[in-house]
Design a protein around this motif. Structure first.
Motif, PDB file in Angstrom:
ATOM      1  N   ASP A  46       8.662 -22.078 -34.438  1.00 14.79           N
ATOM      2  CA  ASP A  46      10.050 -21.774 -34.794  1.00 14.79           C
ATOM      3  C   ASP A  46      11.050 -22.496 -33.901  1.00 14.79           C
ATOM      4  OD1 ASP A  46       9.227 -19.961 -36.805  1.00 14.79           O
ATOM      5  OD2 ASP A  46       8.903 -18.411 -35.298  1.00 14.79           O
ATOM      6  N   THR A  87      13.360 -25.192 -32.340  1.00 12.45           N
ATOM      7  CA  THR A  87      14.034 -26.383 -32.852  1.00 12.45           C
ATOM      8  C   THR A  87      14.732 -27.092 -31.700  1.00 12.45           C
ATOM      9  OG1 THR A  87      14.407 -25.306 -34.980  1.00 12.45           O
ATOM     10  CG2 THR A  87      15.737 -27.249 -34.486  1.00 12.45           C
ATOM     11  N   ALA A 107      14.655 -20.738 -31.024  1.00 10.96           N
ATOM     12  CA  ALA A 107      14.073 -20.239 -32.272  1.00 10.96           C
ATOM     13  C   ALA A 107      15.118 -19.537 -33.128  1.00 10.96           C
ATOM     14  CB  ALA A 107      12.928 -19.278 -31.976  1.00 10.96           C
ATOM     15  N   GLY A 108      16.353 -19.417 -32.607  1.00 12.34           N
ATOM     16  CA  GLY A 108      17.403 -18.773 -33.380  1.00 12.34           C
ATOM     17  C   GLY A 108      17.152 -17.278 -33.514  1.00 12.34           C
ATOM     18  N   ALA A 109      17.794 -16.678 -34.510  1.00 16.31           N
ATOM     19  CA  ALA A 109      17.661 -15.225 -34.746  1.00 16.31           C
ATOM     20  C   ALA A 109      16.407 -14.955 -35.569  1.00 16.31           C
ATOM     21  CB  ALA A 109      18.901 -14.692 -35.444  1.00 16.31           C
ATOM     22  N   THR A 110      15.250 -15.049 -34.906  1.00 18.60           N
ATOM     23  CA  THR A 110      13.964 -14.867 -35.583  1.00 18.60           C
ATOM     24  C   THR A 110      13.210 -13.707 -34.957  1.00 18.60           C
ATOM     25  OG1 THR A 110      13.864 -17.258 -35.973  1.00 18.60           O
ATOM     26  CG2 THR A 110      11.821 -16.015 -36.269  1.00 18.60           C
ATOM     27  N   ASP A 111      12.735 -12.800 -35.792  1.00 15.85           N
ATOM     28  CA  ASP A 111      11.906 -11.703 -35.289  1.00 15.85           C
ATOM     29  C   ASP A 111      10.528 -12.239 -34.924  1.00 15.85           C
ATOM     30  OD1 ASP A 111      13.952  -9.931 -35.752  1.00 15.85           O
ATOM     31  OD2 ASP A 111      13.273  -9.445 -37.780  1.00 15.85           O
ATOM     32  N   SER A 112      10.040 -11.817 -33.760  1.00 14.51           N
ATOM     33  CA  SER A 112       8.717 -12.247 -33.278  1.00 14.51           C
ATOM     34  C   SER A 112       8.572 -13.763 -33.378  1.00 14.51           C
ATOM     35  CB  SER A 112       7.609 -11.571 -34.093  1.00 14.51           C
ATOM     36  OG  SER A 112       7.713 -10.163 -34.015  1.00 14.51           O
ATOM     37  N   PRO A 113       9.410 -14.525 -32.653  1.00 14.71           N
ATOM     38  CA  PRO A 113       9.368 -15.988 -32.762  1.00 14.71           C
ATOM     39  C   PRO A 113       8.048 -16.562 -32.261  1.00 14.71           C
ATOM     40  CG  PRO A 113      10.753 -15.311 -30.922  1.00 14.71           C
ATOM     41  CD  PRO A 113      10.398 -14.056 -31.668  1.00 14.71           C
ATOM     42  N   LYS A 114       7.632 -17.666 -32.882  1.00 18.28           N
ATOM     43  CA  LYS A 114       6.449 -18.420 -32.479  1.00 18.28           C
ATOM     44  C   LYS A 114       6.887 -19.820 -32.048  1.00 18.28           C
ATOM     45  CE  LYS A 114       3.887 -14.958 -33.829  1.00 18.28           C
ATOM     46  NZ  LYS A 114       3.295 -14.039 -32.835  1.00 18.28           N
ATOM     47  N   TYR A 139       6.877 -23.187 -25.385  1.00 17.48           N
ATOM     48  CA  TYR A 139       6.836 -21.761 -25.716  1.00 17.48           C
ATOM     49  C   TYR A 139       6.021 -20.986 -24.677  1.00 17.48           C
ATOM     50  CZ  TYR A 139       6.128 -17.492 -28.440  1.00 17.48           C
ATOM     51  OH  TYR A 139       6.093 -16.190 -28.855  1.00 17.48           O
TER      52      TYR A 139
END
Length: 662
Positions: free
Chosen positions: A109, A111, A99-106, A62
């Motif tokens: 998240d 995979t 992280a896919g469709a994630t808001d503000s990914p960390k 990340y």
């Protein structure tokens, strides 16, 4: 094994999918040169290969996702490596994280996804551990540090006199010794596991267990006899009890009762008598205190009603009797102290007001004159009402219920007394009554005691029978084990023999491998060193891997006594010797290997090491390491070259075919 192609996407400055091909010569050799200035992404290429092969932690990945893409919310990174095995199979490994469709990914998240294509066909990777084991077996992670290395790794080996000792386990893995050691440990583990479930069985073991069985069988016989004796005695007491009960009923026409039952009845009679006496006292107190008044209880409602009527009439008449005076007083105060109306009332108006007020006050006069029977004062009225309330709230009105309850208690007491008296009147009848009662009670006591003993005896019998079954099973197993006990002993002895053989083989293999390692290391050192005559010989300890260097006079010298350039050349020679000795056909990737070397050492490495390091060599260099002159010397051996171009404005690395000057 050779690498054919590497693709990096969204990692550090490699924002877009960036592919680097590693072509081969017609002889199957591949020496590929990648040029790049500091910060252009050379180290990223080596990291990408390692991540694609072995994976990485999400927090690390990340942190290095391309910043521009991450700012857009695109938390995605991908690595793809195509390689060719020694069996000429083509394997493509694609490892990506998203992280896919994630808001503000960390980082949590992210995979991981692993895709493996073998000879053009995608294979199932549901069991990622299985494929990771395959990759680890093909390219062991512990030894890649000797095949994929940079100037810092060379410095690490060169700077420390005892670095080889610290790297012992990795060196043994590279030389193949670690696998023999592990195999030997596995054999010993099998032996230990076999020993856990194995006990050597002898004839004495079986004899001992059979004697234990006979002992339990004797206990079973004795306990069975004890149970039969107890059962017989119990039946005798039951018969005595039944006979005494029959005689008792025939003589006295009553069901026999135990002394305990008689005691309980007597106890109950006493309790009931005490309660009856309490009721007697309660009834006497009520009749003495409240009975005279209670006899007039039916008149209480009429008295209270008459008191209420007389009291109301008295209030109403009091208003009517004083109506004239009250009316006159109201009229007089109408204009005093000041008029209520705009002008004082006239005499005529006052008269009309007086008559109207007088009429209102006289309306309250009782229409029917109440006959005053009691004619009590307010004080006497309160006394009478309080006394009535006191009588109504007392228990005197419950007198009838108390008398009824006492009558029922007295009847029950008489019934208990009748049951306690014997029908016999003579002394002989009383004596017989007590004798039969004693016989019944004594039989009950013995029946209870014998029942408990019989129950315990039956439990012990079950326990002994189960113990006999267990011993019989154990004897059966002993006979079975006795048949293959010798087989087990032979297997354990064979494990010892194999483990000893492997240990002997490992000692010899280590000795031969270490001897070959020192020969290959010294061979390359002589080609690369600018002072090849400085070191006459070197020796590597085949147990500790401690390296001993001897100068031309035969004196022992420390590695730290060499110049900085000689130490790095020595470290590079050790890495080459290790690659040659391990017989692992892996690519060698070298990042910035010449930055700390002088021109003579650089000449030797470019002319002798790079062309001979391995079947596939990937060199990552700046323009000051493999410069224009060195490039010309190296160019005949190259199967291809590429340059990494980094745009400061776009923070983007792209790959261009050809080196800096071609």
């Amino acid at each position: 094994m050779k690498f054919n192609k590497l693709t990096i996407e969204n990692y550090k400055s490699f924002q877009y999918p960036t592919a680097i091909d590693f072509p081969q010569s017609s002889e199957g050799k591949s020496i590929f040169l990648i040029g790049g200035m500091n910060g252009a992404g050379k180290t990223s290429i080596m990291e990408a290969i390692n991540i694609c092969l072995y994976g990485a932690k999400t927090d690390f990945l990340y942190k290095y996702i391309n910043r521009k893409e991450l700012a857009k919310g695109n938390a995605f990174v991908s690595f793809e490596l195509e390689l060719e095995t020694d069996e000429h199979e083509t394997i493509l490994i694609n490892r990506s994280w998203s992280a896919g469709a994630t808001d503000s990914p960390k980082h949590k998240d992210l995979t991981e996804k692993l895709v493996v294509v073998k000879n053009g066909k995608r294979v199932s990777v549901q069991n990622k551990e299985m494929w990771q084991d395959y990759i680890n077996a093909t390219i062991p992670k512990g030894i890649t540090q000797f095949f994929f290395f940079d100037g810092e790794k060379i410095q690490e080996i060169a700077a420390d006199d005892h670095s080889e000792v610290r790297l012992k386990s990795s060196l043994e893995a590279a030389l193949g010794i670690q696998y023999i050691s592990r195999l030997s440990s596995d054999v010993l583990y099998l032996k230990q596991e076999e020993r856990k479930g194995f006990v050597e069985i002898t004839d004495e073991d079986i004899t001992f267990k059979e004697s234990e069985l006979k002992k339990e069988q004797r206990k079973l016989t004795n306990k069975t006899q004890e149970r039969d004796d107890l059962s017989e005695e119990l039946e005798r007491f039951k018969s005595d009890k039944e006979e005494a009960q029959t005689r008792f009923k025939a003589i006295f026409n009553l069901d026999p009762e135990s002394s305990e039952v008689i005691k309980q009845k007597e106890k109950k009679r006493i309790q009931l008598s005490n309660k009856s006496n309490q009721l007697d006292n309660q009834i006497k107190n009520l009749t003495e205190q409240h009975l005279p008044w209670a006899l007039a209880g039916k008149l209480f409602d009429d008295v209270k009603q008459q008191i209420n009527l007389e009291s109301q009439s008295k209030k109403q008449n009091a208003i009517s009797e004083n109506a004239v005076a009250l009316a006159q007083k109201i009229v007089e105060n109408f204009d005093t102290p000041e008029p209520i109306t705009s002008a004082p009332l006239t005499a005529s108006q006052k008269e009309k007001l007086h008559q109207r007020v007088l009429g209102l006050l006289q309306e309250n006069k009782s229409a029917d004159e109440v006959v005053k029977i009691l004619n009590l004062s307010d004080r006497d009225t309160a006394k009478v009402l309080n006394k009535i309330e006191e009588i109504e709230q007392s228990d005197v009105l419950q007198l009838e219920d108390l008398i009824k309850e006492k009558s029922e208690l007295d009847f029950e007491i008489r019934s208990i007394q009748a049951s306690l008296e014997t029908s016999g009147t003579t002394d002989s009848e009383k004596e017989l009554f007590e004798e039969l009662q004693s016989t019944i009670e004594g039989s009950n006591t013995q029946i209870g005691r014998l029942s408990v003993r019989l129950s315990n005896c039956n439990e012990e019998l079950v326990h002994i029978e189960n113990k006999i079954k267990e011993i019989e099973l154990e004897i059966g197993k002993l006979y079975d084990k006795h048949n293959f006990s010798k087989e087990k002993v032979d297997f354990i002895e064979e494990c010892d023999a194999i483990a000893n053989l492997m240990t002997t083989y490992m000692v010899k293999l280590r000795k031969n491998k270490v001897h070959l390692l020192q020969e290959k290391t010294f061979e390359m050192y002589k080609m690369l060193s600018s002072k090849s005559g400085l070191i006459k010989d070197l020796e590597i300890d085949n147990k500790t891997y401690e390296i001993t260097i001897r100068d031309k006079s035969g004196h022992t010298m420390r590695k730290s006594g060499l110049s900085a350039g000689e130490k790095e050349v020595f470290a590079l020679s050790l890495l080459w010797g290790l690659a040659q000795t391990s017989q692992l056909n892996l690519p060698i990737i070298i990042d910035t290997p010449l930055s700390r070397l002088d021109s003579i050492h650089r000449d030797n490495i470019v002319n002798h090491y790079f062309p001979n390091a391995a079947n596939q060599v990937i060199i990552l260099s700046t323009d000051t390491e493999v410069d224009n002159n060195y490039f010309k010397n190296l160019e005949p051996h190259l199967t291809g070259a590429a340059s990494l171009e980094f745009s400061q404005n776009n923070e983007l690395t792209t790959v261009k075919e050809g080196y800096f000057w071609n």
